[in-house]
Write an enzyme that holds these catalytic residues in place. Structure first.
Site, PDB file in Angstrom:
ATOM      1  N   TYR A   1      40.425  48.497  64.335  1.00 33.72           N
ATOM      2  CA  TYR A   1      40.022  47.082  64.304  1.00 33.72           C
ATOM      3  C   TYR A   1      38.558  46.952  63.919  1.00 33.72           C
ATOM      4  O   TYR A   1      38.181  46.070  63.161  1.00 33.72           O
ATOM      5  CB  TYR A   1      40.269  46.411  65.667  1.00 33.72           C
ATOM      6  CG  TYR A   1      40.033  44.922  65.589  1.00 33.72           C
ATOM      7  CD1 TYR A   1      41.066  44.060  65.216  1.00 33.72           C
ATOM      8  CD2 TYR A   1      38.769  44.382  65.818  1.00 33.72           C
ATOM      9  CE1 TYR A   1      40.844  42.701  65.088  1.00 33.72           C
ATOM     10  CE2 TYR A   1      38.537  43.017  65.686  1.00 33.72           C
ATOM     11  CZ  TYR A   1      39.573  42.184  65.324  1.00 33.72           C
ATOM     12  OH  TYR A   1      39.362  40.835  65.188  1.00 33.72           O
TER      13      TYR A   1
ATOM     14  N   PHE B   1      33.449  26.532  38.832  1.00 33.08           N
ATOM     15  CA  PHE B   1      34.759  27.155  38.982  1.00 33.08           C
ATOM     16  C   PHE B   1      35.498  26.391  40.081  1.00 33.08           C
ATOM     17  O   PHE B   1      34.866  25.926  41.036  1.00 33.08           O
ATOM     18  CB  PHE B   1      34.687  28.657  39.294  1.00 33.08           C
ATOM     19  CG  PHE B   1      36.067  29.234  39.369  1.00 33.08           C
ATOM     20  CD1 PHE B   1      36.823  29.379  38.220  1.00 33.08           C
ATOM     21  CD2 PHE B   1      36.649  29.544  40.586  1.00 33.08           C
ATOM     22  CE1 PHE B   1      38.147  29.827  38.286  1.00 33.08           C
ATOM     23  CE2 PHE B   1      37.966  29.995  40.645  1.00 33.08           C
ATOM     24  CZ  PHE B   1      38.709  30.142  39.487  1.00 33.08           C
ATOM     25  N   THR B   2      36.813  26.294  39.957  1.00 33.11           N
ATOM     26  CA  THR B   2      37.619  25.407  40.826  1.00 33.11           C
ATOM     27  C   THR B   2      37.338  25.608  42.319  1.00 33.11           C
ATOM     28  O   THR B   2      36.896  24.689  43.004  1.00 33.11           O
ATOM     29  CB  THR B   2      39.118  25.622  40.535  1.00 33.11           C
ATOM     30  OG1 THR B   2      39.409  27.021  40.640  1.00 33.11           O
ATOM     31  CG2 THR B   2      39.481  25.146  39.131  1.00 33.11           C
TER      32      THR B   2
ATOM     33  N   ASP C   1      27.931  34.573  41.359  1.00 34.92           N
ATOM     34  CA  ASP C   1      29.378  34.795  41.399  1.00 34.92           C
ATOM     35  C   ASP C   1      29.632  35.978  40.467  1.00 34.92           C
ATOM     36  O   ASP C   1      29.684  35.830  39.253  1.00 34.92           O
ATOM     37  CB  ASP C   1      30.133  33.545  40.948  1.00 34.92           C
ATOM     38  CG  ASP C   1      31.647  33.764  40.990  1.00 34.92           C
ATOM     39  OD1 ASP C   1      32.081  34.933  41.024  1.00 34.92           O
ATOM     40  OD2 ASP C   1      32.395  32.772  40.977  1.00 34.92           O
TER      41      ASP C   1
ATOM     42  N   LYS D   1      39.322  40.939  40.335  1.00 31.20           N
ATOM     43  CA  LYS D   1      39.151  40.970  38.876  1.00 31.20           C
ATOM     44  C   LYS D   1      38.514  42.303  38.464  1.00 31.20           C
ATOM     45  O   LYS D   1      39.165  43.319  38.470  1.00 31.20           O
ATOM     46  CB  LYS D   1      38.296  39.776  38.427  1.00 31.20           C
ATOM     47  CG  LYS D   1      39.038  38.439  38.422  1.00 31.20           C
ATOM     48  CD  LYS D   1      39.128  37.807  39.755  1.00 31.20           C
ATOM     49  CE  LYS D   1      39.567  36.370  39.712  1.00 31.20           C
ATOM     50  NZ  LYS D   1      39.760  35.824  41.058  1.00 31.20           N
TER      51      LYS D   1
ATOM     52  N   ARG E   1      43.764  25.302  31.554  1.00 30.42           N
ATOM     53  CA  ARG E   1      42.383  25.156  32.042  1.00 30.42           C
ATOM     54  C   ARG E   1      41.818  23.946  31.313  1.00 30.42           C
ATOM     55  O   ARG E   1      41.087  24.045  30.346  1.00 30.42           O
ATOM     56  CB  ARG E   1      41.545  26.404  31.755  1.00 30.42           C
ATOM     57  CG  ARG E   1      41.961  27.610  32.574  1.00 30.42           C
ATOM     58  CD  ARG E   1      41.310  27.725  33.955  1.00 30.42           C
ATOM     59  NE  ARG E   1      42.002  27.131  35.075  1.00 30.42           N
ATOM     60  CZ  ARG E   1      41.947  27.603  36.317  1.00 30.42           C
ATOM     61  NH1 ARG E   1      41.287  28.697  36.605  1.00 30.42           N
ATOM     62  NH2 ARG E   1      42.536  26.967  37.294  1.00 30.42           N
TER      63      ARG E   1
ATOM     64  N   PHE F   1      46.136  21.835  40.143  1.00 33.27           N
ATOM     65  CA  PHE F   1      46.796  22.617  39.092  1.00 33.27           C
ATOM     66  C   PHE F   1      47.767  23.640  39.648  1.00 33.27           C
ATOM     67  O   PHE F   1      48.725  24.013  38.992  1.00 33.27           O
ATOM     68  CB  PHE F   1      45.744  23.321  38.217  1.00 33.27           C
ATOM     69  CG  PHE F   1      44.788  24.188  38.985  1.00 33.27           C
ATOM     70  CD1 PHE F   1      43.669  23.644  39.576  1.00 33.27           C
ATOM     71  CD2 PHE F   1      45.027  25.545  39.134  1.00 33.27           C
ATOM     72  CE1 PHE F   1      42.797  24.436  40.306  1.00 33.27           C
ATOM     73  CE2 PHE F   1      44.165  26.348  39.849  1.00 33.27           C
ATOM     74  CZ  PHE F   1      43.048  25.785  40.449  1.00 33.27           C
TER      75      PHE F   1
HETATM   76  N1  F0G Z   1      34.990  32.854  41.038  1.00 29.92           N
HETATM   77  C1  F0G Z   1      35.536  33.036  39.826  1.00 29.92           C
HETATM   78  C2  F0G Z   1      34.668  33.051  38.620  1.00 29.92           C
HETATM   79  C3  F0G Z   1      36.923  33.209  39.714  1.00 29.92           C
HETATM   80  O1  F0G Z   1      37.456  33.383  38.515  1.00 29.92           O
HETATM   81  C4  F0G Z   1      37.718  33.172  40.891  1.00 29.92           C
HETATM   82  C5  F0G Z   1      39.165  33.304  40.807  1.00 29.92           C
HETATM   83  C6  F0G Z   1      37.104  32.987  42.121  1.00 29.92           C
HETATM   84  C7  F0G Z   1      35.726  32.835  42.156  1.00 29.92           C
HETATM   85  C8  F0G Z   1      37.874  32.912  43.402  1.00 29.92           C
HETATM   86  O2  F0G Z   1      38.312  34.153  43.769  1.00 29.92           O
HETATM   87  O3  F0G Z   1      40.812  33.985  43.650  1.00 29.92           O
HETATM   88  O4  F0G Z   1      39.689  35.863  44.839  1.00 29.92           O
HETATM   89  O5  F0G Z   1      39.658  33.599  45.800  1.00 29.92           O
HETATM   90  N2  F0G Z   1      39.804  33.167  39.741  1.00 29.92           N
HETATM   91  C9  F0G Z   1      41.217  33.370  39.549  1.00 29.92           C
HETATM   92  C10 F0G Z   1      41.530  33.100  38.122  1.00 29.92           C
HETATM   93  C11 F0G Z   1      42.082  32.651  40.502  1.00 29.92           C
HETATM   94  O6  F0G Z   1      42.742  33.157  37.801  1.00 29.92           O
HETATM   95  O7  F0G Z   1      40.660  32.855  37.307  1.00 29.92           O
HETATM   96  P1  F0G Z   1      39.708  34.410  44.556  1.00 29.92           P
END
Ligand code: F0G
Length: 461
Positions: free
Chosen positions: A76, A128-129, A219, A262, A386, A452
Site C-alpha cells: 500500500y 486541451f479539453t 503539460d 502517450k 476535434r 464529445f
Molecule cells: N493533456 C493532453 C495534451 C492530452 O492529450 C490529454 C489526453 C490529457 C492532457 C489528459 O490525459 O487522458 O491521461 O487523463 N488526451 C487523450 C487524447 C485523451 O486522446 O488526446 P488523460
C-alpha cells in the site's frame, strides 16, 4: 505530383506477440455506427479494424516493460516501483517532486485545485479539453495565447505551438500578474494538430514570466515528440539527443502534468511534478482525497514499473524517429491523394481539415463528426472529431466555434504497420471521392461535461 515519402524510418523493434483483428463488412459497420449515434467513442472496439481514436493508452509495451510488470511491489505504501519511477522522472525529466496519478487528468485536477483561486486567469498555448475543464472547475478562466498560425490549418509555420508573447503581455496588462498563478504550456499541442513549441519561445517565455513571478506549468504528455521537431527544425539542436532536448525543455518550467498514456508508452498512468516544496505539499495533501496515497496515486506498483521503463524507452532517438516517421508516411500519402490536412504534419497523428473536405456543411452540421463517421463506415477505421463538438460550450451556454474543425487520425505507438497506413490512406481517399454526396448530422443527445465522449447524433435528411 512527386511524393516526399521518406523510406528510412524503419522500426527499431520486431514483433513477439500479435493481436488478431475482426474484419467487418459495410452493412455491419452501418449498423454499428447508427447504434453508436454516429459517435466513434460509442463504437465497440471489436467492431473496429484499425483504431486511430487516440494514441492514449494504446501503445504496445516492450518485453522489458512486461517483464517489469512482474516486478510489481503491491505494498500500500512505499512501493519500490514508486522509488524507481521517482528516480527516472528526476533523472530524465529533471523535476524535483513527483506525485503519481491514475492518468493525466488526475494530475490536472490536483494541480488546478492546488494553484488556482476563483477569478484567476490561465493563459495557455491552446486549450486541451480536460485541462481547461479542470481549470474552469477550480474557478479560473482560460485565455488562449497561441500564435495565430496555430488556428490556420494551411500555415506551415515550423512551431505552431509557440506562444504569442504580445498576446500574453496583453493578458498580463489586462488582468495583472497577481491573478495569473501560472502559464499553461503544452508541448506538441494536441488540439493544434500535434504542433511543437520552439526552445527559443520557451526561453523567451521563461525570461518574461520570471520577471513577473509567474510560474510555467508544462503539460508534458507528448514532450519527446516535441523534442524531435526541435532536433529537426531548430538551429543548434540537430546534434543534440532527444534526452538532452527534453531535459532542457523541462528546465524552463516549474512543474508539469503528464499523461503517461502517450509518450511514456503505458496503457495507464500519469503524474504531477513540481520543483516547489509548498506546491508539492499541497498536492500531496490533495492526492490522498482523489487518487490514493502519494506513493501510488491510483496506480498499481506494476503500472509504475512499466511507466519507469517506458519513459526511458520513449527518449531513445531511434524510437522517436520511427514513431514520427510512420506518422509522416501516412500524412504524405494523404497529401499525395490531395486530402486537405493540417500542415506541417504533427507528431501523434494526421489531422484532416473537415471544413475543406466537406465545404458544403456548416459548422452546426458537424463536418468533423460527420467525416469521422464516414471513415469508419468506409473501412472500419476509427478516428476522432476535434472540432465544434469537442470544443463544447462556454460557461454562459453558448457553443465555442473553434476555427479548427478537424478529424484526428491518431497513431498508437509501436502498434500498426506500414501496410495499415496504406489501408488508412486508401480509405480516406475513397471517402474523398464521394464527398459531395455526404450529408451532415444533428445532435440529439448532449451530456453536460466533455460532450464529445457521449453525445449522440442522427443523420440529416
Ligand atoms: N493533456 C493532453 C495534451 C492530452 O492529450 C490529454 C489526453 C490529457 C492532457 C489528459 O490525459 O487522458 O491521461 O487523463 N488526451 C487523450 C487524447 C485523451 O486522446 O488526446 P488523460
Amino acid at each position: 505530383m512527386k511524393s516526399k515519402i521518406k523510406s528510412s524510418w524503419a522500426e527499431p523493434y520486431k514483433m513477439k506477440v500479435v493481436e488478431l483483428l475482426k474484419m467487418t463488412d459495410r452493412p455491419q459497420r452501418l449498423k454499428s455506427i447508427k447504434e453508436a449515434g454516429y459517435n466513434t467513442f460509442l463504437l465497440k472496439s471489436e467492431d473496429v479494424y484499425i483504431d486511430l481514436l487516440t494514441d492514449s493508452g494504446t501503445s504496445a509495451m516492450s518485453d522489458r516493460q512486461w517483464a517489469g510488470m512482474m516486478l510489481g511491489d503491491e505494498a500500500y505504501a512505499g512501493s519500490r516501483n514508486f522509488y524507481h519511477l521517482e528516480k527516472v522522472i528526476q533523472t530524465l525529466y529533471g523535476y524535483k517532486y513527483i506525485i503519481p496519478t491514475h492518468q493525466g487528468r488526475g494530475a490536472e485536477n490536483i494541480l488546478s485545485k492546488a494553484l488556482i483561486k476563483k477569478g484567476d486567469i490561465i493563459p495557455g498555448n491552446m486549450y486541451f479539453t480536460t485541462t481547461r475543464l479542470h481549470q474552469e472547475l477550480a474557478g479560473a478562466k482560460f485565455v488562449d495565447v497561441i500564435i495565430d498560425e496555430a488556428h490556420d490549418p494551411a500555415s506551415e509555420h515550423p512551431f505552431k505551438g509557440n506562444v504569442d508573447m504580445d498576446k500574453l503581455k496583453q493578458v498580463v496588462e489586462k488582468y495583472g500578474a497577481k491573478r495569473i498563478p501560472y502559464v499553461c504550456i503544452a508541448t506538441s499541442v494536441n488540439m493544434a494538430g500535434g504542433q511543437p513549441i520552439s526552445m527559443q519561445n520557451l526561453k523567451d517565455l521563461r525570461a518574461y514570466t520570471t520577471k513577473l513571478g509567474i510560474r510555467i506549468i508544462h503539460d508534458m504528455t507528448r514532450v519527446a515528440e516535441n523534442a524531435y521537431f526541435i532536433q529537426q527544425r531548430e538551429a543548434g539542436y540537430a546534434k543534440k539527443s532527444i534526452r538532452a532536448i527534453v531535459k532542457e525543455i523541462n528546465s524552463y518550467t516549474d512543474g508539469a502534468t503528464m499523461s503517461a498514456k502517450k509518450d511514456a508508452l503505458v496503457n495507464i498512468g500519469g503524474f504531477l511534478a513540481t520543483n516547489e516544496w509548498d506546491v508539492y505539499e499541497e498536492a500531496r495533501n490533495l492526492v490522498v482525497i482523489y487518487e490514493g496515497l502519494h506513493t501510488y496515486g491510483g496506480l498499481a506498483g506494476r503500472d509504475m514499473e512499466a511507466m519507469a521503463i517506458g519513459i526511458e524507452e520513449s527518449l531513445s532517438d531511434e524510437h522517436i524517429r520511427a514513431r514520427i516517421g510512420q506518422v509522416e508516411y501516412l500524412g504524405q500519402k494523404m497529401l499525395d491523394y490531395g486530402i486537405p490536412i493540417v500542415l506541417p504534419i504533427g507528431g501523434h497523428g494526421i489531422f484532416v481539415d473537415a471544413k475543406k473536405f466537406l465545404p458544403h456543411l456548416t459548422q452546426d452540421q458537424f463536418p468533423a463528426q460527420t467525416l469521422s463517421a464516414e471513415v469508419y463506415l468506409e473501412a472500419g477505421v476509427r478516428t476522432m472529431e476535434r472540432g465544434v463538438v469537442s470544443a463544447g460550450r462556454k460557461s454562459n451556454g453558448e457553443n465555442y466555434y473553434p476555427k479548427l474543425e478537424l478529424v484526428r487520425f491518431t497513431i498508437p505507438r509501436r502498434v500498426y504497420t506500414q501496410a495499415h497506413m496504406d489501408v488508412i490512406a486508401e480509405s480516406i481517399n475513397s471517402v474523398f471521392l464521394r464527398r459531395d454526396k455526404i450529408k451532415g448530422l444533428k445532435m440529439v443527445y448532449e451530456p453536460k461535461y466533455l460532450r464529445f465522449f457521449q453525445a449522440r447524433f442522427e443523420r440529416l435528411k
